[in-house]
Enzyme design. Structure first.
Site, mmCIF file in Angstrom:
data_model
loop_
_atom_site.group_PDB
_atom_site.id
_atom_site.type_symbol
_atom_site.label_atom_id
_atom_site.label_comp_id
_atom_site.label_asym_id
_atom_site.label_seq_id
_atom_site.Cartn_x
_atom_site.Cartn_y
_atom_site.Cartn_z
ATOM 1 C CD GLU A 114 1.175 5.160 16.000
ATOM 2 O OE1 GLU A 114 1.912 5.326 15.009
ATOM 3 O OE2 GLU A 114 1.389 5.651 17.125
ATOM 4 C CE LYS A 116 6.644 -1.690 9.927
ATOM 5 N NZ LYS A 116 7.091 -1.503 8.549
ATOM 6 C CG ASP A 118 5.092 -0.816 2.756
ATOM 7 O OD1 ASP A 118 6.211 -0.576 3.280
ATOM 8 O OD2 ASP A 118 4.858 -1.844 2.103
ATOM 9 C CE1 TYR A 224 -2.947 10.904 7.250
ATOM 10 C CE2 TYR A 224 -2.610 8.592 6.659
ATOM 11 C CZ TYR A 224 -3.405 9.739 6.659
ATOM 12 O OH TYR A 224 -4.644 9.694 6.081
ATOM 13 C CE LYS A 318 7.362 -6.149 8.879
ATOM 14 N NZ LYS A 318 7.935 -6.073 7.553
ATOM 15 C CB CYS A 412 -8.194 -22.055 -30.877
ATOM 16 S SG CYS A 412 -9.272 -22.396 -29.479
ATOM 17 C CB CYS A 415 -11.841 -25.175 -31.773
ATOM 18 S SG CYS A 415 -11.442 -23.543 -32.396
ATOM 19 C CB CYS A 430 -10.281 -18.878 -30.602
ATOM 20 S SG CYS A 430 -11.090 -20.061 -31.682
ATOM 21 C CB CYS A 436 -14.181 -22.086 -30.635
ATOM 22 S SG CYS A 436 -13.060 -22.287 -29.267
HETATM 23 N N1 NAD Z 1 12.703 -6.397 -0.345
HETATM 24 C C1 NAD Z 1 13.922 -6.131 0.052
HETATM 25 O O1 NAD Z 1 14.890 -6.418 -0.640
HETATM 26 C C2 NAD Z 1 14.141 -5.433 1.345
HETATM 27 C C3 NAD Z 1 15.407 -5.013 1.722
HETATM 28 C C4 NAD Z 1 15.542 -4.362 2.923
HETATM 29 C C5 NAD Z 1 14.446 -4.135 3.732
HETATM 30 N N2 NAD Z 1 13.219 -4.540 3.326
HETATM 31 C C6 NAD Z 1 12.036 -4.342 4.166
HETATM 32 O O2 NAD Z 1 12.163 -3.225 4.991
HETATM 33 C C7 NAD Z 1 11.635 -3.511 6.261
HETATM 34 C C8 NAD Z 1 12.684 -3.405 7.290
HETATM 35 O O3 NAD Z 1 13.078 -2.149 7.305
HETATM 36 P P1 NAD Z 1 13.034 -1.161 8.518
HETATM 37 O O4 NAD Z 1 14.227 -1.322 9.310
HETATM 38 O O5 NAD Z 1 12.787 0.125 7.879
HETATM 39 O O6 NAD Z 1 11.881 -1.592 9.463
HETATM 40 P P2 NAD Z 1 10.353 -1.592 9.325
HETATM 41 O O7 NAD Z 1 9.952 -0.970 8.068
HETATM 42 O O8 NAD Z 1 9.903 -2.978 9.522
HETATM 43 O O9 NAD Z 1 9.884 -0.709 10.539
HETATM 44 C C9 NAD Z 1 10.335 0.603 10.833
HETATM 45 C C10 NAD Z 1 9.726 1.601 9.968
HETATM 46 O O10 NAD Z 1 8.323 1.501 9.989
HETATM 47 C C11 NAD Z 1 7.817 2.687 9.466
HETATM 48 N N3 NAD Z 1 6.502 3.006 10.064
HETATM 49 C C12 NAD Z 1 5.342 2.974 9.383
HETATM 50 N N4 NAD Z 1 4.320 3.311 10.153
HETATM 51 C C13 NAD Z 1 4.825 3.583 11.374
HETATM 52 C C14 NAD Z 1 4.240 4.000 12.582
HETATM 53 N N5 NAD Z 1 2.921 4.189 12.697
HETATM 54 N N6 NAD Z 1 5.043 4.195 13.641
HETATM 55 C C15 NAD Z 1 6.381 3.982 13.524
HETATM 56 N N7 NAD Z 1 6.989 3.584 12.392
HETATM 57 C C16 NAD Z 1 6.220 3.387 11.323
HETATM 58 C C17 NAD Z 1 8.854 3.735 9.667
HETATM 59 O O11 NAD Z 1 9.309 4.127 8.402
HETATM 60 C C18 NAD Z 1 9.950 3.031 10.375
HETATM 61 O O12 NAD Z 1 11.206 3.465 9.995
HETATM 62 C C19 NAD Z 1 11.096 -4.888 6.212
HETATM 63 O O13 NAD Z 1 9.730 -4.869 5.925
HETATM 64 C C20 NAD Z 1 11.878 -5.497 5.081
HETATM 65 O O14 NAD Z 1 11.190 -6.556 4.481
HETATM 66 C C21 NAD Z 1 13.062 -5.184 2.171
HETATM 67 ZN ZN ZN Z 2 -11.170 -22.023 -30.482
#
Ligand code: NAD
Ligand code: ZN
Length: 677
Positions: A114, A116, A118, A224, A318, A412, A415, A430, A436
């Site tokens: 699947e 992942k 975001d 989804y 990832k 600029c 020139c 410019c 130029c």
């Molecule tokens: N940038 C930051 O400051 C910061 C801080 C904390 C966490 N994070 C990020 O959050 C993530 C870690 O968090 P996490 O514990 O939620 O883990 P995760 O996001 O790596 O994995 C678990 C999550 O994936 C999601 N997901 C998406 N598609 C899915 C699918 N098909 N099946 C199952 N799950 C699916 C669900 O929401 C599930 O809770 C990392 O990517 C981390 O970098 C970033």
């Molecule tokens: Zn110029």
């Protein structure tokens, strides 16, 4: 155990907690995920080498963050967990081996593969087919009650359809914001001067976790389903054999399921899936940060079970990170072929999306202001698909004391001409259009083109050669070309050189509208050039025109007027125009039709002596606008002689022939009376 090791672990935990709070609770992360992931792995590594350091509240042992108390709370009867992750094939193979060892099997697994998504995980509870409750993941055990908000997502059915719907069904899945909706939402926010979201994940989380569901309702959210939570299923429809079949069953009941999900056999096929989705990442309508590979067989899932915070039977594989942290080393200013000046960020090289990035565009001054970035800052750079790398934001917490302001150049960098920024335009340019070097090839191509000076035989390739060999540094240099210079060029026989020289010579005799158009002033096309020529009837008048005068010309608004002024005020352009005229470029006088009345129609006038109020060409043009023909010599047909200071023989002749004599003041009065002053 050394003190510094403990300190290191504690420091990592503190950092991770801070980042998690900003990410999960505030929906406003300050560092890229890759940065978080890297610190997380460091902590995991230290803890696995020193298990005595593990504490129950370590980020490695927990999921998400405690739910916000401003929401009602919902406890999950089956916890909502996180996922372990793999960053390369080796780690993925290790995941497969761990499972095979544990189950003591050598046959290949069936995997449900699947994307992942975001966004953020939610659990939606249906009772007798009706949506009754929805919750965030929270800390895995308790989530926030977002029932009202989830109900506003159109993709989520309020009522399931089909037959044999279980009396209780908890559906788990991801709420996310498709890229198109994200872009238009941010555009609106930007226009309204409101806060823009850093990325679709934060936008989705921030939009969903609103106390007022009316706000969520306006946000382009999507859902989804990807799993089932607790369920009462008397007909055992969901017990089937595979996770994949479960998802298909959810789809039959009217729940949206990602169309990219595939059932595959074996690790190699799962790796293929990863590659295929990675290739198509930029084409998908939503953002994903990897794929999730799940053992499909439900009995195997059951047997594998869970560790602290994640199932053993699934892994988040990832993709290379699209956002990374780096340092802004310097800003350089590039001049494009249209004179646009673009600030370019010089970065400490960093691998983003699998490619080393050391430059990113900063677009313009507005973008620099929006980012509030300074040289020396720690910045997040983003590279998605084939799009050129962008600076996303500054990590203010990591700003060193030594940062310097970014100063946009006033002249600029190529020139030295003045840099102008037209009101209402983001781009600085410019103004040395004819001078130029950065703009030269384009300027010359335009100058010689058919509707401009119309020099036949001077094609693009030839222009490029002339510029590259520095035979032509301004358009005026075209008129200095000779046989010796031309025959030295590639593919230039004597015969064609002769022809070209003849065409150049012929082009000297042009028209004022063509000449104005040939100058290549921004947004001054043929029609505007013609209007300008008719209105002013003289290049000199046009060059000296004030803003108000320019605005009187049909077609000329503030922007064009500013372009014209910027162009003619630039001393480099003035000298090129003078050089062109000295080289013999000329045009016939324009007969004026512009003045509303033509009191001098049919009259032949002669100017003599020195005028104190304006140049003689200027006076001539104005007289023409009032219908007069202005001649150089006095004859019996002359209607009047206008005498300035120190008038000589022409004044004498006028008196001899009984021709009327006007003073300069009388002429000026006429100008004022008929509105050409
Ligand atoms: N940038 C930051 O400051 C910061 C801080 C904390 C966490 N994070 C990020 O959050 C993530 C870690 O968090 P996490 O514990 O939620 O883990 P995760 O996001 O790596 O994995 C678990 C999550 O994936 C999601 N997901 C998406 N598609 C899915 C699918 N098909 N099946 C199952 N799950 C699916 C669900 O929401 C599930 O809770 C990392 O990517 C981390 O970098 C970033
Ligand atoms: Zn110029």
């Amino acid at each position: 155990m050394s003190q510094s090791l403990l300190q290191q672990v504690q420091h990592l935990r503190q950092q991770l907690e801070q980042y998690s709070y900003q990410y999960y609770v505030l929906d406003n992360p300050t560092v890229p995920d890759a940065e978080y992931d890297q610190l997380y792995r460091q902590l995991q590594q230290l803890e696995s080498e020193h298990p005595e350091l593990i504490t129950a509240d370590s980020p490695t042992q927990r999921v998400g963050a405690v739910p916000l108390s401003k929401f009602g709370q919902i406890s999950h009867s089956i916890p909502m967990l996180s996922l372990d992750n793999a960053f390369d094939d080796v780690e993925f193979q290790a995941f497969c081996k761990r499972m095979a060892d544990r189950l003591d099997t050598s046959s290949e697994f069936s995997f449900c593969c699947e994307p992942k998504l975001d966004g953020l995980a939610v659990s939606i509870r249906y009772e007798n087919g009706l949506l009754v409750q929805a919750a965030t993941r929270g800390d895995g055990f308790t989530g926030e009650d977002i029932t009202g908000n989830v109900k506003t997502i159109r993709a989520v059915p309020l009522k399931l359809k089909g037959s044999a719907i279980p009396p209780v069904l908890e559906v788990r899945g991801e709420v996310f914001m498709p890229l198109a909706g994200f872009a238009s939402m941010n555009e609106k926010a930007r226009a309204a001067g409101e806060k823009v979201f850093a990325n679709p994940r934060n936008a989705a989380a921030g939009s969903l976790r609103q106390l007022d569901p009316k706000v969520s309702a306006q946000r382009p959210l999507m859902f989804y389903a990807y799993a089932v939570g607790s369920v009462e299923d008397p007909l055992s429809l969901l017990d089937g054999h595979s996770h994949y079949q479960r998802l298909m069953q959810l789809k039959d009941w009217g729940l949206p399921v990602c169309p990219e999900i595939r059932l595959v056999k074996g690790a190699t096929a799962a790796l293929d899936y990863y590659q295929q989705i990675l290739q198509r990442r930029a084409d998908l309508a939503y953002e994903i940060d990897g794929v999730v590979i799940k053992v499909a067989d439900l009995a195997q899932q059951q047997a594998l079970g869970f560790v602290a915070r994640a199932p053993r039977w699934a892994i988040a594989f990832k993709f290379p990170a699209q956002e990374m942290l780096t340092t802004l080393l310097d800003v350089e200013f590039q001049v494009g072929r249209t004179g646009a000046i673009t600030p370019v960020a010089r970065l400490e090289p960093v691998v983003v999306g699998g490619v080393t990035v050391s430059n990113a565009t900063l677009h313009n001054q507005d973008e620099i202001d929006r980012l509030a970035v300074k040289i020396g800052d720690r910045v997040i750079v983003r590279r998605a698909g084939d799009v050129i790398p962008q600076l996303v934001s500054v990590v203010l917490e990591q700003r060193p004391d030594t940062v310097r302001d970014i100063v946009f150049p006033k002249s600029c960098p190529v020139c030295g001409s003045q840099v102008e920024r037209v009101s209402g335009e983001a781009v600085a340019r410019c103004s040395g259009g004819l001078y130029c070097a950065a703009q030269l090839k384009e300027a010359i191509k335009h100058f010689v083109s058919r509707k401009a000076m119309d020099i036949e035989g001077l094609g693009d390739k030839l222009v490029e050669q002339l510029v590259e060999q520095q035979l032509v540094k301004t358009p005026a240099d075209i008129y200095q070309l000779d046989m010796a210079a031309l025959v030295g060029l590639e593919r230039m026989a004597q015969k064609s050189a002769l022809k070209l020289l003849a065409a150049i010579e012929q082009s000297k005799s042009t028209t004022l509208p063509r000449f104005i158009y040939a100058l290549g002033i921004r947004e001054v096309g043929e029609a505007t050039a013609l209007n300008l020529a008719n209105h002013f009837a003289s290049l000199e008048l046009l060059q000296q025109a004030k803003l108000e005068q320019l605005l009187q010309v049909a077609d000329v608004g503030t922007v064009v007027a500013e372009h014209l002024q910027g162009f003619f005020n630039e001393i480099h352009n003035q000298s090129v125009i003078a050089a062109l005229q000295n080289a013999g470029v000329h045009w016939p006088q324009i007969t004026q039709q512009v003045a509303a009345e033509q009191p001098l129609a049919g009259q032949t006038l002669v100017l003599t002596g020195t005028l104190s109020s304006m140049g003689r060409d200027d006076a001539k043009a104005r007289l023409q606008r009032l219908g007069a023909k202005v001649s150089g010599s006095v004859s019996a047909k002359t209607h009047a002689v206008i005498a300035g200071d120190n008038a000589g023989s022409k004044l004498v002749k006028a008196n001899e022939l009984n021709v009327a004599v006007w003073t300069e003041q009388q002429m000026l009065d006429l100008f004022t009376q008929y509105g050409v002053m």
